[in-house]
Design a protein around this motif. Structure first.
Motif, PDB file in Angstrom:
ATOM      1  N   ASP A  81      -8.665  -3.382   2.742  1.00 56.05           N
ATOM      2  CA  ASP A  81      -9.009  -1.970   2.607  1.00 56.05           C
ATOM      3  C   ASP A  81      -8.245  -1.192   3.676  1.00 56.05           C
ATOM      4  O   ASP A  81      -8.495  -1.350   4.863  1.00 56.05           O
ATOM      5  CB  ASP A  81     -10.520  -1.786   2.784  1.00 56.05           C
ATOM      6  N   LEU A  82      -7.299  -0.382   3.250  1.00 52.60           N
ATOM      7  CA  LEU A  82      -6.485   0.381   4.184  1.00 52.60           C
ATOM      8  C   LEU A  82      -6.846   1.863   4.191  1.00 52.60           C
ATOM      9  O   LEU A  82      -6.106   2.685   4.732  1.00 52.60           O
ATOM     10  CB  LEU A  82      -4.996   0.224   3.841  1.00 52.60           C
ATOM     11  N   SER A  83      -7.994   2.216   3.613  1.00 51.60           N
ATOM     12  CA  SER A  83      -8.373   3.617   3.485  1.00 51.60           C
ATOM     13  C   SER A  83      -8.662   4.275   4.835  1.00 51.60           C
ATOM     14  O   SER A  83      -8.506   5.479   4.990  1.00 51.60           O
ATOM     15  CB  SER A  83      -9.579   3.757   2.559  1.00 51.60           C
ATOM     16  N   ALA A  84      -9.108   3.483   5.812  1.00 57.54           N
ATOM     17  CA  ALA A  84      -9.454   4.036   7.128  1.00 57.54           C
ATOM     18  C   ALA A  84      -8.242   4.128   8.044  1.00 57.54           C
ATOM     19  O   ALA A  84      -8.392   4.438   9.227  1.00 57.54           O
ATOM     20  CB  ALA A  84     -10.541   3.194   7.783  1.00 57.54           C
ATOM     21  N   SER A  96       0.835  -1.201   0.000  1.00 59.22           N
ATOM     22  CA  SER A  96       0.000   0.000   0.000  1.00 59.22           C
ATOM     23  C   SER A  96       0.869   1.251   0.000  1.00 59.22           C
ATOM     24  O   SER A  96       0.618   2.210  -0.739  1.00 59.22           O
ATOM     25  CB  SER A  96      -0.921   0.000   1.221  1.00 59.22           C
ATOM     26  N   ARG A  97       1.908   1.226   0.800  1.00 56.29           N
ATOM     27  CA  ARG A  97       2.771   2.400   0.917  1.00 56.29           C
ATOM     28  C   ARG A  97       3.515   2.685  -0.375  1.00 56.29           C
ATOM     29  O   ARG A  97       3.640   3.826  -0.804  1.00 56.29           O
ATOM     30  CB  ARG A  97       3.765   2.178   2.053  1.00 56.29           C
ATOM     31  N   ASP A 154      -6.654   0.203  -1.595  1.00 62.74           N
ATOM     32  CA  ASP A 154      -7.450  -0.994  -1.882  1.00 62.74           C
ATOM     33  C   ASP A 154      -6.512  -1.979  -2.586  1.00 62.74           C
ATOM     34  O   ASP A 154      -6.209  -1.824  -3.770  1.00 62.74           O
ATOM     35  CB  ASP A 154      -8.643  -0.645  -2.766  1.00 62.74           C
ATOM     36  N   VAL A 155      -6.031  -2.971  -1.841  1.00 63.90           N
ATOM     37  CA  VAL A 155      -4.955  -3.829  -2.324  1.00 63.90           C
ATOM     38  C   VAL A 155      -5.406  -5.283  -2.359  1.00 63.90           C
ATOM     39  O   VAL A 155      -6.068  -5.767  -1.432  1.00 63.90           O
ATOM     40  CB  VAL A 155      -3.708  -3.705  -1.421  1.00 63.90           C
ATOM     41  N   PRO A 167      -4.500 -11.516 -14.147  1.00 64.61           N
ATOM     42  CA  PRO A 167      -5.798 -10.997 -13.709  1.00 64.61           C
ATOM     43  C   PRO A 167      -5.927 -10.971 -12.186  1.00 64.61           C
ATOM     44  O   PRO A 167      -5.323 -11.772 -11.480  1.00 64.61           O
ATOM     45  CB  PRO A 167      -6.791 -11.991 -14.332  1.00 64.61           C
ATOM     46  N   VAL A 168      -6.704 -10.032 -11.687  1.00 66.83           N
ATOM     47  CA  VAL A 168      -7.098  -9.868 -10.281  1.00 66.83           C
ATOM     48  C   VAL A 168      -5.947  -9.357  -9.401  1.00 66.83           C
ATOM     49  O   VAL A 168      -6.086  -8.392  -8.668  1.00 66.83           O
ATOM     50  CB  VAL A 168      -7.697 -11.156  -9.682  1.00 66.83           C
ATOM     51  N   PHE A 169      -4.804 -10.036  -9.406  1.00 65.88           N
ATOM     52  CA  PHE A 169      -3.686  -9.577  -8.569  1.00 65.88           C
ATOM     53  C   PHE A 169      -2.378  -9.709  -9.327  1.00 65.88           C
ATOM     54  O   PHE A 169      -2.189 -10.583 -10.164  1.00 65.88           O
ATOM     55  CB  PHE A 169      -3.612 -10.360  -7.249  1.00 65.88           C
ATOM     56  N   GLN A 170      -1.465  -8.787  -9.017  1.00 68.30           N
ATOM     57  CA  GLN A 170      -0.125  -8.804  -9.611  1.00 68.30           C
ATOM     58  C   GLN A 170       0.962  -8.893  -8.540  1.00 68.30           C
ATOM     59  O   GLN A 170       2.151  -8.880  -8.852  1.00 68.30           O
ATOM     60  CB  GLN A 170       0.103  -7.550 -10.452  1.00 68.30           C
TER      61      GLN A 170
END
Length: 289
Positions: free
Chosen positions: A82-85, A44-45, A51-52, A128-131
């Motif tokens: 979800d790290l938005s909060a 995320s950083r 949203d990871v 697809p979906v994740f890298q």
């Protein structure tokens, strides 16, 4: 998409791993979820995304009838966070644990069927979906006796990567952890991969020492020594004073010019040593920390 890649590695000592096990136990989660949560922090950083989705392997042998069968049953499990909060690490742990359990309850569903059902647009340049990927395994004794012969497993240099970046964790025989970051060379340089693994090791050390107070928004706690020195070089060069410089700030948006790049690099080499290998071209290609 090119799968040509490289690997950088580091180790985590037994004392830190024991503390991480204590963190996991006190929060009622596994060591795997603890490591995965730390990797979510790092991804995320460095990506700037809150949203990871990270992929992880499942053995695919949860049914008793396949326990003794030969064959490849491994399935991929995408885990979303979800790290938005800006959750505490403990809050992130609980979120990741729940998502992992939800995914494992549907472990029999092949990943390719999920992709087909969701009608995920296919792109030849990425999976697809994740890298981003993460796995945890246990190291076995690398030597074994076969009659009068002794066999030994030797390390092999990995020069390819299935995903853009992967964190491979191995519990070593001495109780520590071996961490390896595999990366696609077309996407990330070896220097970037070293930054990722250094940041991951740093986050694990912080979580082990003070997990209850570790919050994602406390960026200074997750900043490596190199980044701290680069921030000083940026602020000095651009006369930013008390203005904060963050990982994704653009050098030129902050007032940098072609001439100030030279001054900034000279200052950075004074702070980090003249072995610091960033060129003027690198700054123009990648304009952020």
């Amino acid at each position: 998409q090119s799968f040509e890649g490289g690997t950088v590695s580091c180790s985590v000592d037994k004392s830190t791993v024991d503390q991480l096990r204590g963190v996991s136990s006190s929060c009622g989660v596994s060591l795997f979820c603890c490591l995965l949560s730390a990797w979510f922090m790092v991804v995320s950083r460095h990506s700037g995304s809150k949203d990871v989705v990270i992929g992880t392997p499942l053995a695919g042998r949860n049914r008793s009838e396949v326990h003794s069968s030969l064959g490849y049953f491994v399935n991929s499990l995408p885990v979303r966070a979800d790290l938005s909060a800006q959750p505490t690490f403990q809050g992130l742990l609980q979120q990741v644990q729940q998502h992992v359990l939800d995914g494992m309850s549907n472990a029999d569903v092949p990943f390719h069927e999920i992709v087909d059902k969701l009608r995920v647009p296919r792109d030849a340049s990425r999976t697809p979906v994740f890298q981003v990927f993460m796995s945890l395994a246990s190291e076995r004794d690398r030597r074994s006796q076969l009659g009068s012969s002794l066999s030994q497993v030797l390390p092999v240099a990995v020069r390819e990567s299935m995903f853009r970046v992967s964190l491979l964790c191995v519990e070593t025989l001495d109780g520590g952890l071996s961490l390896s970051v595999e990366h696609q060379s077309q996407i990330f340089s070896s220097a970037t991969a070293r930054t990722w693994i250094s940041c991951c090791s740093h986050v694990l050390a912080i979580v082990a020492a003070q997990h209850e107070r570790a919050r994602i928004q406390q960026q200074q706690r997750f900043t490596s020594h190199t980044e701290q020195q680069l921030i000083l070089a940026w602020k000095s060069t651009l006369c930013l004073g008390h203005h904060s410089v963050h990982l994704h700030d653009n050098f030129f948006d902050l007032g940098g010019t072609s001439l100030s790049v030279m001054k900034m690099l000279r200052h950075a080499r004074q702070l980090l040593g003249f072995g610091y290998g960033v060129s003027v071209k690198d700054v123009f290609i990648s304009e952020t920390l």
